[in-house]
Design an enzyme around this catalytic site. Structure first.
Site, PDB file in Angstrom:
ATOM      1  N   THR A 151      -6.005  -3.854   4.316  1.00  0.00           N
ATOM      2  CA  THR A 151      -5.910  -2.566   5.438  1.00  0.00           C
ATOM      3  C   THR A 151      -3.886  -2.029   5.207  1.00  0.00           C
ATOM      4  O   THR A 151      -3.453  -3.483   5.769  1.00  0.00           O
ATOM      5  CB  THR A 151      -6.752  -2.611   7.189  1.00  0.00           C
ATOM      6  OG1 THR A 151      -7.100  -3.076   6.676  1.00  0.00           O
ATOM      7  CG2 THR A 151      -5.908  -1.867   7.543  1.00  0.00           C
ATOM      8  N   LEU A 152      -3.557  -1.454   4.339  1.00  0.00           N
ATOM      9  CA  LEU A 152      -1.901  -1.111   4.544  1.00  0.00           C
ATOM     10  C   LEU A 152      -1.848  -0.537   5.435  1.00  0.00           C
ATOM     11  O   LEU A 152      -0.628  -0.213   5.865  1.00  0.00           O
ATOM     12  CB  LEU A 152      -1.228  -0.573   3.389  1.00  0.00           C
ATOM     13  CG  LEU A 152      -1.813  -1.955   1.846  1.00  0.00           C
ATOM     14  CD1 LEU A 152      -1.153  -0.913   1.047  1.00  0.00           C
ATOM     15  CD2 LEU A 152      -0.848  -2.970   2.733  1.00  0.00           C
TER      16      LEU A 152
END
Lengths: 235, 317
Positions: A30-31
């Site tokens: 998850t960025l």
């Protein structure tokens, strides 16, 4: 650019730009959050716990989804509310469903209460943060077990604590001051709902990601969780 | 110059002659089945029966003999007793030392603040299982910040024991565990046996001469649920005295542990136990007898106990 528009809570982290952390597996981490929920507010009242959140799922600056349930009951005793990435919240609900299922399969007189669920989630969130793959949420966890009320929060970096009133996101800045002034030990159910409604109204005025449809959950001493859905239109 | 060869006839004469005589008698009666029974008999000289070689073999009667033999090992250990009331659990055991020079084996283990266990049988197995239980409790607390319910701990323990009854490369644990603990639903006492079964009890005793203690407990158990902590300990000491069969009960010969509401699991120290023994006048029936008899009695009992000890394997306690 997406991040600037989102107006996230100051506790939320910017994505890692350090090339040491970047790898082929980046697409698996998850960025940034994409579909997000805004504040959740929770209080203890005389007979139990009250949680409130609006039903909006924002896609950046667009108020895209207007019937997202961000508050859910967990097991026999607990309630959970989430702000942040909705898909990660759905993943958390999957973990919790498995947890509650295993708990029920023991088929003995014991059950996981809100304190246990809160701690379990803290371990999950902190573990994910340590792997640089966080669940991009701030969670509120409350419930009543054996007459004991419990209300806590945990966020994407694993910071967790309990209190008589908690909030996530903008709620920290707009709702908590109201609660600090007006919360007391013996709020009745009606007083609690009125207080939460006041907080949600301020959030609707001042939070760009808020929508005008609310969800309120309550958990009573000795009774399973129950829900009431409210639709509030303000001019 | 030849090395002593153990297959030389002189070593095998005795058993072979006995078997041959039996075969001769059987052959006269029934020639046909003699050959079959001959093979069985030679084999059976070595084992109690032919289905007990490994734990993964059933007997025709549907029994697993290795598991039953493991439960025999529990009966060889010295006595351990447990009783519980609504709010407390008391574990008591007899200390057995190999010799006067050595210290006695540890039979009661604290697993967590809310759980403790008393063992009878192979102490090494007991130690390993206690470590497993401690690990499970700690891990549960780390994840959930609350105590592992005793009922779940014993199920995990029982499942672990069951695995050893269904693998050809393992053997059953040779230890019986009396698990006493407290959780949200009250005080509990469980007995875990090598077969992988577990039972909840109001009061129970395991190990050698435990039947005497069980008889005492059966008489008194109805009152245990409402018993006070002190009365529960008193009953534990009385039950323990029953297993000593006339020997004097002193605090050096026994270990008592208590867990209850507001009271973490702990082993009572010797002074406290001796004070309790004196207070309840539990010392022994010979307490009224003159000192001379009191001095002779323990030594006579020791001599009687010694042969029993020698027949029990050193690893059993």
């Amino acid at each position: 650019m997406l991040l600037g528009i989102l107006g996230m809570n100051s506790l939320d982290c910017t994505p890692a730009t350090n090339s040491l952390i970047r790898s082929e597996a980046d697409s698996q981490r998850t960025l940034y959050p994409y579909v997000t929920g805004t504040s959740v507010v929770g209080i203890k009242y005389k007979d139990g716990i009250l949680l409130a959140a609006d039903m909006g799922g924002s896609y950046g600056s667009t108020l895209r989804y207007k019937s997202v349930e961000r508050l859910k009951p967990v097991g026999k005793h607990s309630l959970i509310g989430a702000s942040g990435e909705i898909s990660d919240f759905q993943e958390i609900m999957r973990y919790l469903d498995d947890l509650i299922l295993s708990d029920n399969m023991w088929d003995d007189g014991n059950s996981l209460g809100p304190k246990e669920v809160h701690n379990y989630l803290t371990r999950v969130m902190y573990n994910r943060r340590n792997k640089f793959n966080p669940l991009w949420n701030s969670l509120v966890l409350g419930g009543v077990k054996n007459g004991q009320k419990y209300l806590g929060t945990v966020n994407m970096i694993g910071v967790h604590y309990e209190d008589n009133h908690v909030a996530t996101g903008f709620g920290n800045h707009l709702a908590l001051p109201l609660l600090r002034d007006e919360w007391h030990e013996n709020l009745t159910f009606e007083e609690g709902v009125i207080l939460l409604e006041k907080c949600m109204r301020v959030l609707l005025y001042r939070d760009r990601s808020a929508v005008n449809k609310l969800q309120v959950l309550f958990s009573l001493c000795g009774i399973h969780t129950s829900r009431l859905l409210g639709n509030c239109c303000t001019v | 110059m030849s090395v002593n060869n153990f297959t030389e006839p002189k070593f095998l004469v005795g058993p072979i002659l006995r078997v041959l005589n039996r075969v001769r008698r059987q052959y006269i009666q029934n020639p046909v089945s003699t050959l079959h029974t001959l093979c069985n008999d030679v084999v059976c000289k070595m084992f109690r029966n032919q289905y007990d070689t490994d734990v993964t073999t059933w007997s025709p009667a549907g029994r697993l003999f290795q598991v039953e033999y493991a439960m025999e090992a529990v009966k060889q250990g010295s006595a351990a007793i447990g009783l519980r009331s609504k709010s407390h659990v008391v574990l008591a055991c007899v200390n057995k030392a190999n010799s006067e020079l050595s210290s006695h084996q540890k039979k009661i283990f604290k697993v967590d603040d809310h759980v403790g266990v008393a063992i009878a049988g192979l102490t090494a197995d007991g130690r390993v299982l206690s470590r497993y239980m401690r690990n499970e409790c700690i891990n549960y607390f780390y994840t959930y910040e609350s105590q592992l319910p005793v009922g779940r701990l014993v199920v995990q323990l029982a499942d672990k024991a069951q695995v050893c009854t269904q693998r050809s490369w393992k053997r059953p644990y040779g230890v019986g565990l009396l698990v006493g603990g407290l959780d949200e639903s009250g005080a509990h006492l469980y007995y875990n046996c090598p077969s992988g079964n577990y039972f909840e009890y109001q009061a129970f005793a395991i190990g050698s001469r435990s039947q005497a203690a069980k008889t005492y407990l059966e008489r008194k158990f109805v009152s245990f649920m409402a018993s006070s902590r002190e009365n529960l300990i008193k009953d534990a000491l009385f039950a323990l005295r029953e297993t000593l069969q006339g020997e004097k009960l002193t605090s050096s010969a026994c270990t008592i542990a208590v867990v209850g509401v507001g009271e973490a699991f702990h082993i009572l120290d010797q002074e406290t136990v001796q004070a309790l023994i004196n207070e309840f006048e539990i010392a022994g029936e010979e307490a009224a007898a003159p000192d001379q008899a009191g001095v002779d009695e323990p030594s006579a009992a020791d001599d009687q106990a010694a042969p029993v000890d020698q027949s029990a394997a050193p690893m059993d306690m």
